[in-house]
Design a protein around this motif. Sequence first.
Motif, PDB file in Angstrom:
ATOM      1  N   VAL A   1     -89.564  91.824  50.448  1.00 52.34           N
ATOM      2  CA  VAL A   1     -88.903  90.610  50.919  1.00 52.34           C
ATOM      3  C   VAL A   1     -89.535  89.342  50.354  1.00 52.34           C
ATOM      4  O   VAL A   1     -88.948  88.267  50.478  1.00 52.34           O
TER       5      VAL A   1
ATOM      6  N   SER B   1     -88.465  90.063  46.065  1.00 52.47           N
ATOM      7  CA  SER B   1     -87.170  90.709  45.783  1.00 52.47           C
ATOM      8  C   SER B   1     -87.266  91.618  44.564  1.00 52.47           C
ATOM      9  O   SER B   1     -86.415  91.593  43.660  1.00 52.47           O
TER      10      SER B   1
ATOM     11  N   CYS C   1     -94.079  95.614  57.836  1.00 56.37           N
ATOM     12  CA  CYS C   1     -94.254  94.781  59.022  1.00 56.37           C
ATOM     13  C   CYS C   1     -94.058  95.651  60.272  1.00 56.37           C
ATOM     14  O   CYS C   1     -93.070  96.393  60.371  1.00 56.37           O
TER      15      CYS C   1
ATOM     16  N   CYS D   1     -90.415  94.271  62.253  1.00 54.61           N
ATOM     17  CA  CYS D   1     -89.084  94.430  61.659  1.00 54.61           C
ATOM     18  C   CYS D   1     -89.063  95.450  60.530  1.00 54.61           C
ATOM     19  O   CYS D   1     -87.996  95.664  59.929  1.00 54.61           O
TER      20      CYS D   1
ATOM     21  N   ALA E   1     -90.071  95.255  57.575  1.00 52.30           N
ATOM     22  CA  ALA E   1     -89.836  94.703  56.244  1.00 52.30           C
ATOM     23  C   ALA E   1     -91.054  94.955  55.365  1.00 52.30           C
ATOM     24  O   ALA E   1     -92.183  95.071  55.847  1.00 52.30           O
TER      25      ALA E   1
ATOM     26  N   CYS F   1     -94.541  87.228  57.692  1.00 50.19           N
ATOM     27  CA  CYS F   1     -93.339  87.982  57.360  1.00 50.19           C
ATOM     28  C   CYS F   1     -92.169  87.016  57.137  1.00 50.19           C
ATOM     29  O   CYS F   1     -91.914  86.128  57.957  1.00 50.19           O
ATOM     30  N   ASP F   2     -91.462  87.193  56.033  1.00 52.92           N
ATOM     31  CA  ASP F   2     -90.334  86.318  55.722  1.00 52.92           C
ATOM     32  C   ASP F   2     -89.113  86.613  56.570  1.00 52.92           C
ATOM     33  O   ASP F   2     -88.171  85.804  56.597  1.00 52.92           O
ATOM     34  N   ILE F   3     -89.096  87.724  57.265  1.00 53.79           N
ATOM     35  CA  ILE F   3     -87.932  88.088  58.083  1.00 53.79           C
ATOM     36  C   ILE F   3     -88.109  87.640  59.533  1.00 53.79           C
ATOM     37  O   ILE F   3     -87.277  86.907  60.079  1.00 53.79           O
ATOM     38  N   CYS F   4     -89.226  88.060  60.155  1.00 56.84           N
ATOM     39  CA  CYS F   4     -89.419  87.754  61.573  1.00 56.84           C
ATOM     40  C   CYS F   4     -90.485  86.694  61.823  1.00 56.84           C
ATOM     41  O   CYS F   4     -90.655  86.243  62.961  1.00 56.84           O
TER      42      CYS F   4
END
Length: 450
Positions: A325, A328, A337, A340, A342, A351-354
């Motif tokens: 993440v 890419s 993670c 999530c 990721a 974390c770029d998601i959560c």
Amino acid sequence: MPPRRIGDHMNFDDSDSDVSILDDIEQPRRKDKGKGKAIDRGKSSKNKGKAKEQPYAWEASYTRSWDTVQEDETGSLQTAVQDWIARGRRRRLLAPAAAIRRTIIRHLVLVLDLSSSMIDRDMRPTRFDLMLQYAREFITEWFDQNPLGQIGVVGMRGGLGERVGEMSGNPQDVLRAISERHKLEPSGDPSLQNAIEMARSSMSHLPTHSSREIVIIFGSLTTCDPGNIHETLDECVKDKIRISIVALAAEMKICRELCDKTGGTFGVALNEGHFKDLLFELIPPPAQRAITKTTGGNVGNPAADLMMMGFPTRLPNTSLPSLCVCHSQMKSEGFLCPRCMAKVCDVPTDCDICGLMIVSSPHLARSYHHLFPVKPYQAVISLDDTPNPSKSCHACATPFSDTPSQMTGAGAEGMSPYGRYRCPDCHNHFCTECDVFVHDVLHCCPGCGR
């Protein structure tokens, strides 16, 4: 107005013309004429010889590093080594013994002066090359002692602030940003305001439990600012950003004011060694500033806040490639993670998601030695107070000498004549080398584990 007429009665001896300067230059070259004047000139220059023995950094043509090490009466260098070790011991003894609240999650922006003033050669080989060398060593040591921190790099060149490297917790990414020398060639004038504004904007989204610091290596005597830099200073104080400056030229009032009002440190480097000392003093995390309570006028530490961290699962090289993440890209190894699931490439990171802060347990354990430092070992001056002294070092098993050594001078202060140093908790004896290794590298007593 008619041109001024120069009279024929001009006296060249009383003027500031180049004739007298050339005569002074040619005078030492004449061996047969004017010997008396040359002898008088030699006598008058003897009194100035002592002042020229220790020139400034910009006056020195070469460095005599061997002159800094002095031999004793027997021609040994052991005295110089003992003085170096004693200086480190005295520095540890002067450190506060009580526990100090420090911020182990640090965010720092390193501002490099890339103006034309960095081409000067008062520091070898040039200010620019020496700054890049010390910046690499600073970044490596900083991440070694602050594994949970992140560093960004900003340059000052042409009156603007340039983002050299993004904020990252991976030391390889930061070192890669300053590795390409041709992209950092000095030019133009620096701008303190633009560089500080860029560094402040990159730290505006950071949480309150992390420290915000700006370290500036400044080699110019001027700054080209588009507005009022005092307004920028007020914003840094409001955002609790600590600014520290290492100057290579001279002290400037605005630099001193930036450091004093934000709680940072300011220093002017006298030579190459002093430049490195000033820069590396900024590696340990600074003490957290106390705040005034709202109910009363007493000053105390703020209440402790709990923060959420996640310990990821590491994927081996043999795992199936998957998309990360952060870049890419398809990679096999990485970290998952725990919230999530990721995939990220490196830790520590967010974390770029959560948005969870992902750290590893070794990084967290290595950050604790700033909060709970090893107590200074006590020098054993006499064996009379020790009922059963150990025959060897508790850590490396090196045998101790039963006869005390003769130690004189300033290096004898804080040193043990037997080469023994006792832990105040477990009362085990350690040699001189282990004493330095435990306090500077290991940060944990091998006898009691504290």
